[in-house]
Design a protein around this motif. Structure first.
Motif, PDB file in Angstrom:
ATOM      1  N   GLY A 205      23.653   7.893  25.034  1.00  0.00           N
ATOM      2  CA  GLY A 205      24.287   6.285  24.085  1.00  0.00           C
ATOM      3  C   GLY A 205      23.969   6.307  22.871  1.00  0.00           C
ATOM      4  O   GLY A 205      24.599   5.309  22.166  1.00  0.00           O
ATOM      5  N   ALA A 206      23.004   6.534  21.976  1.00  0.00           N
ATOM      6  CA  ALA A 206      22.944   6.591  20.732  1.00  0.00           C
ATOM      7  C   ALA A 206      24.560   7.443  20.289  1.00  0.00           C
ATOM      8  O   ALA A 206      25.198   6.942  19.223  1.00  0.00           O
ATOM      9  CB  ALA A 206      21.835   7.124  20.534  1.00  0.00           C
ATOM     10  N   SER A 207      24.475   8.667  20.758  1.00  0.00           N
ATOM     11  CA  SER A 207      25.794   9.274  20.555  1.00  0.00           C
ATOM     12  C   SER A 207      27.131   8.102  20.073  1.00  0.00           C
ATOM     13  O   SER A 207      28.081   8.120  19.452  1.00  0.00           O
ATOM     14  CB  SER A 207      26.381  10.959  21.663  1.00  0.00           C
ATOM     15  OG  SER A 207      26.676  10.266  22.433  1.00  0.00           O
ATOM     16  N   LYS A 208      27.085   7.616  21.641  1.00  0.00           N
ATOM     17  CA  LYS A 208      28.415   6.559  21.882  1.00  0.00           C
ATOM     18  C   LYS A 208      28.561   5.833  20.829  1.00  0.00           C
ATOM     19  O   LYS A 208      29.127   5.340  20.609  1.00  0.00           O
ATOM     20  CB  LYS A 208      28.547   5.931  22.785  1.00  0.00           C
ATOM     21  CG  LYS A 208      29.001   7.220  24.171  1.00  0.00           C
ATOM     22  CD  LYS A 208      28.843   6.254  25.231  1.00  0.00           C
ATOM     23  CE  LYS A 208      29.334   7.811  26.545  1.00  0.00           C
ATOM     24  NZ  LYS A 208      29.141   7.479  28.253  1.00  0.00           N
ATOM     25  N   LEU A 209      26.998   4.375  20.098  1.00  0.00           N
ATOM     26  CA  LEU A 209      26.846   3.982  19.318  1.00  0.00           C
ATOM     27  C   LEU A 209      27.200   4.766  17.760  1.00  0.00           C
ATOM     28  O   LEU A 209      28.489   4.361  17.521  1.00  0.00           O
ATOM     29  CB  LEU A 209      25.419   3.888  19.085  1.00  0.00           C
ATOM     30  CG  LEU A 209      24.747   2.619  18.094  1.00  0.00           C
ATOM     31  CD1 LEU A 209      25.727   1.226  18.483  1.00  0.00           C
ATOM     32  CD2 LEU A 209      23.049   2.763  18.175  1.00  0.00           C
TER      33      LEU A 209
ATOM     34  N   GLU B 231      15.823  10.455  11.972  1.00  0.00           N
ATOM     35  CA  GLU B 231      16.207   9.539  12.164  1.00  0.00           C
ATOM     36  C   GLU B 231      17.068   9.328  13.537  1.00  0.00           C
ATOM     37  O   GLU B 231      17.540   8.124  14.172  1.00  0.00           O
ATOM     38  CB  GLU B 231      17.301   8.890  10.903  1.00  0.00           C
ATOM     39  CG  GLU B 231      17.305   8.683   9.877  1.00  0.00           C
ATOM     40  CD  GLU B 231      17.796   9.200   8.050  1.00  0.00           C
ATOM     41  OE1 GLU B 231      18.166   8.410   7.232  1.00  0.00           O
ATOM     42  OE2 GLU B 231      19.037   9.958   8.638  1.00  0.00           O
ATOM     43  N   LEU B 232      18.266  10.229  14.193  1.00  0.00           N
ATOM     44  CA  LEU B 232      18.604  10.052  15.355  1.00  0.00           C
ATOM     45  C   LEU B 232      17.369   9.852  16.600  1.00  0.00           C
ATOM     46  O   LEU B 232      17.980   9.488  17.076  1.00  0.00           O
ATOM     47  CB  LEU B 232      19.003  11.759  15.602  1.00  0.00           C
ATOM     48  CG  LEU B 232      20.169  11.449  16.596  1.00  0.00           C
ATOM     49  CD1 LEU B 232      21.392  10.786  16.919  1.00  0.00           C
ATOM     50  CD2 LEU B 232      20.524  13.022  16.250  1.00  0.00           C
ATOM     51  N   GLU B 233      16.591  10.528  15.754  1.00  0.00           N
ATOM     52  CA  GLU B 233      15.157  10.612  17.151  1.00  0.00           C
ATOM     53  C   GLU B 233      14.891   8.621  17.754  1.00  0.00           C
ATOM     54  O   GLU B 233      14.453   8.362  18.292  1.00  0.00           O
ATOM     55  CB  GLU B 233      13.963  10.832  17.194  1.00  0.00           C
ATOM     56  CG  GLU B 233      14.208  12.861  17.520  1.00  0.00           C
ATOM     57  CD  GLU B 233      13.185  13.405  17.117  1.00  0.00           C
ATOM     58  OE1 GLU B 233      12.386  12.572  15.934  1.00  0.00           O
ATOM     59  OE2 GLU B 233      12.849  14.144  17.182  1.00  0.00           O
TER      60      GLU B 233
ATOM     61  N   ILE C 147      20.389  17.558  27.543  1.00  0.00           N
ATOM     62  CA  ILE C 147      20.834  16.948  27.284  1.00  0.00           C
ATOM     63  C   ILE C 147      20.639  15.764  26.339  1.00  0.00           C
ATOM     64  O   ILE C 147      20.758  14.745  25.297  1.00  0.00           O
ATOM     65  CB  ILE C 147      21.431  15.847  28.429  1.00  0.00           C
ATOM     66  CG1 ILE C 147      23.013  15.421  27.762  1.00  0.00           C
ATOM     67  CG2 ILE C 147      20.715  15.103  29.290  1.00  0.00           C
ATOM     68  CD1 ILE C 147      23.732  14.700  28.377  1.00  0.00           C
ATOM     69  N   GLU C 148      18.843  15.909  26.694  1.00  0.00           N
ATOM     70  CA  GLU C 148      18.117  14.374  25.240  1.00  0.00           C
ATOM     71  C   GLU C 148      17.943  15.001  24.304  1.00  0.00           C
ATOM     72  O   GLU C 148      17.308  14.317  23.934  1.00  0.00           O
ATOM     73  CB  GLU C 148      17.475  13.556  26.572  1.00  0.00           C
ATOM     74  CG  GLU C 148      17.991  13.180  27.664  1.00  0.00           C
ATOM     75  CD  GLU C 148      19.088  11.885  27.411  1.00  0.00           C
ATOM     76  OE1 GLU C 148      19.091  11.058  26.242  1.00  0.00           O
ATOM     77  OE2 GLU C 148      19.978  11.357  27.896  1.00  0.00           O
ATOM     78  N   LYS C 149      17.834  15.870  24.006  1.00  0.00           N
ATOM     79  CA  LYS C 149      17.269  16.542  22.710  1.00  0.00           C
ATOM     80  C   LYS C 149      17.944  16.212  21.986  1.00  0.00           C
ATOM     81  O   LYS C 149      19.328  16.452  21.268  1.00  0.00           O
ATOM     82  CB  LYS C 149      17.240  17.797  22.900  1.00  0.00           C
ATOM     83  CG  LYS C 149      16.045  18.355  23.819  1.00  0.00           C
ATOM     84  CD  LYS C 149      15.945  19.671  24.232  1.00  0.00           C
ATOM     85  CE  LYS C 149      14.221  20.248  25.053  1.00  0.00           C
ATOM     86  NZ  LYS C 149      14.419  21.341  25.219  1.00  0.00           N
ATOM     87  N   PRO C 150      17.720  15.039  20.651  1.00  0.00           N
ATOM     88  CA  PRO C 150      18.368  15.013  19.831  1.00  0.00           C
ATOM     89  C   PRO C 150      19.549  16.805  18.499  1.00  0.00           C
ATOM     90  O   PRO C 150      19.833  16.499  18.227  1.00  0.00           O
ATOM     91  CB  PRO C 150      17.532  14.402  18.759  1.00  0.00           C
ATOM     92  CG  PRO C 150      16.739  13.390  19.607  1.00  0.00           C
ATOM     93  CD  PRO C 150      16.427  14.551  20.483  1.00  0.00           C
ATOM     94  N   GLU C 151      17.966  17.414  18.448  1.00  0.00           N
ATOM     95  CA  GLU C 151      18.725  18.706  18.319  1.00  0.00           C
ATOM     96  C   GLU C 151      19.964  19.432  19.005  1.00  0.00           C
ATOM     97  O   GLU C 151      20.247  20.734  17.698  1.00  0.00           O
ATOM     98  CB  GLU C 151      17.046  19.519  18.544  1.00  0.00           C
ATOM     99  CG  GLU C 151      16.643  20.151  19.265  1.00  0.00           C
ATOM    100  CD  GLU C 151      15.609  19.574  19.781  1.00  0.00           C
ATOM    101  OE1 GLU C 151      14.791  19.436  20.607  1.00  0.00           O
ATOM    102  OE2 GLU C 151      15.506  17.976  19.201  1.00  0.00           O
TER     103      GLU C 151
ATOM    104  N   TRP D  35      28.811  12.563  23.306  1.00  0.00           N
ATOM    105  CA  TRP D  35      27.953  13.516  24.008  1.00  0.00           C
ATOM    106  C   TRP D  35      27.251  12.906  25.198  1.00  0.00           C
ATOM    107  O   TRP D  35      26.351  11.736  25.062  1.00  0.00           O
ATOM    108  CB  TRP D  35      26.548  13.234  23.282  1.00  0.00           C
ATOM    109  CG  TRP D  35      25.348  14.329  23.810  1.00  0.00           C
ATOM    110  CD1 TRP D  35      24.108  13.765  23.675  1.00  0.00           C
ATOM    111  CD2 TRP D  35      25.702  16.196  23.312  1.00  0.00           C
ATOM    112  NE1 TRP D  35      23.853  15.189  24.307  1.00  0.00           N
ATOM    113  CE2 TRP D  35      24.088  16.227  23.857  1.00  0.00           C
ATOM    114  CE3 TRP D  35      26.384  17.282  23.432  1.00  0.00           C
ATOM    115  CZ2 TRP D  35      23.749  17.873  24.303  1.00  0.00           C
ATOM    116  CZ3 TRP D  35      25.667  18.348  23.308  1.00  0.00           C
ATOM    117  CH2 TRP D  35      24.493  18.377  23.994  1.00  0.00           C
ATOM    118  N   ASP D  36      27.585  13.176  26.364  1.00  0.00           N
ATOM    119  CA  ASP D  36      27.245  13.550  27.437  1.00  0.00           C
ATOM    120  C   ASP D  36      27.233  14.035  28.398  1.00  0.00           C
ATOM    121  O   ASP D  36      27.874  15.620  27.997  1.00  0.00           O
ATOM    122  CB  ASP D  36      28.716  12.068  27.988  1.00  0.00           C
ATOM    123  CG  ASP D  36      30.367  12.245  28.356  1.00  0.00           C
ATOM    124  OD1 ASP D  36      29.528  14.136  28.308  1.00  0.00           O
ATOM    125  OD2 ASP D  36      30.848  11.669  28.773  1.00  0.00           O
TER     126      ASP D  36
END
Length: 199
Positions: free
Chosen positions: A102-106, A88-90, A135-139, A118-119
């Motif tokens: 961007g996803a983390s901020k949302l 779902e995060l991916e 930094i771009e790895k959802p895991e 997460w930045d």
């Protein structure tokens, strides 16, 4: 403005086409509708609007809406306080410019008690490295959340959280307090490094 003429516009029209899932075009009407539905623009609207307008400059977010139904279902689960899966995060990451930041901020703005921002500053703080690799790895983001929750659930953390909370007139969630502390620490370290390099 010598190229601005009806002749040139007519020539350009011959090769003009619209990309079906172009985020730039698809978001435009949403912004128009936002203001159309507001009777009187107030500070709240200005703050929100200035941020989405700024999002168009100079790098426009590429909002991928191919899996919109699934993304919205997940975001509503987030709003209800649920933790989401890696898959779902991916999907959310892919939707939001394929950016984990961007996803983390949302996710954070929807559910600040469950999700942390997460930045690059946080990542540098956590890894001690200048490189942004990972930094771009959802895991990695999910592991970050797990570790933050570990800290936030310790009795000793309550005093630290209270000290950070005292600096604000609004509620700071435990995860936000930790993230903010890391962010500001990194910012100060970078400021000092720049001063040393200047002298």
């Amino acid at each position: 403005m010598k190229n601005l003429s009806l002749e040139n516009l007519s020539l350009d029209m011959e090769s003009f086409s619209i990309t079906e899932h172009d985020s730039y075009l698809n978001t435009y009407q949403e912004f128009i509708t936002y203001f159309k539905n507001i009777e009187c623009i107030e500070k709240h609207h200005l703050v929100i609007a200035s941020h989405f307008v700024y999002g168009w400059m100079p790098t426009v977010i590429q909002l991928n809406t191919k899996e919109l139904k699934e993304v919205l279902t997940t975001l509503n689960a987030v709003k209800a306080g649920q933790l989401i899966s890696l898959a779902e995060l991916e999907r959310i990451k892919f939707c939001i410019n394929n950016s984990m930041v961007g996803a983390s901020k949302l996710l954070h703005f929807i559910s600040p008690k469950v999700y942390a921002i997460w930045d690059s500053r946080i990542f540098r703080y956590l890894t001690g490295k200048k490189s942004q690799y990972g930094i771009e790895k959802p895991e990695n983001y999910l592991e970050y959340l797990r570790r933050l929750n570990e800290i936030a659930n310790k009795d000793e953390y309550k005093k630290l959280h209270a000290k950070i909370q005292d600096k604000f007139l609004y509620e700071i969630s435990p995860l936000r307090a930790i993230e903010l502390l890391m962010f500001e620490t990194d910012r100060e370290r970078q400021r000092k490094t720049k001063l040393i390099n200047i002298s």
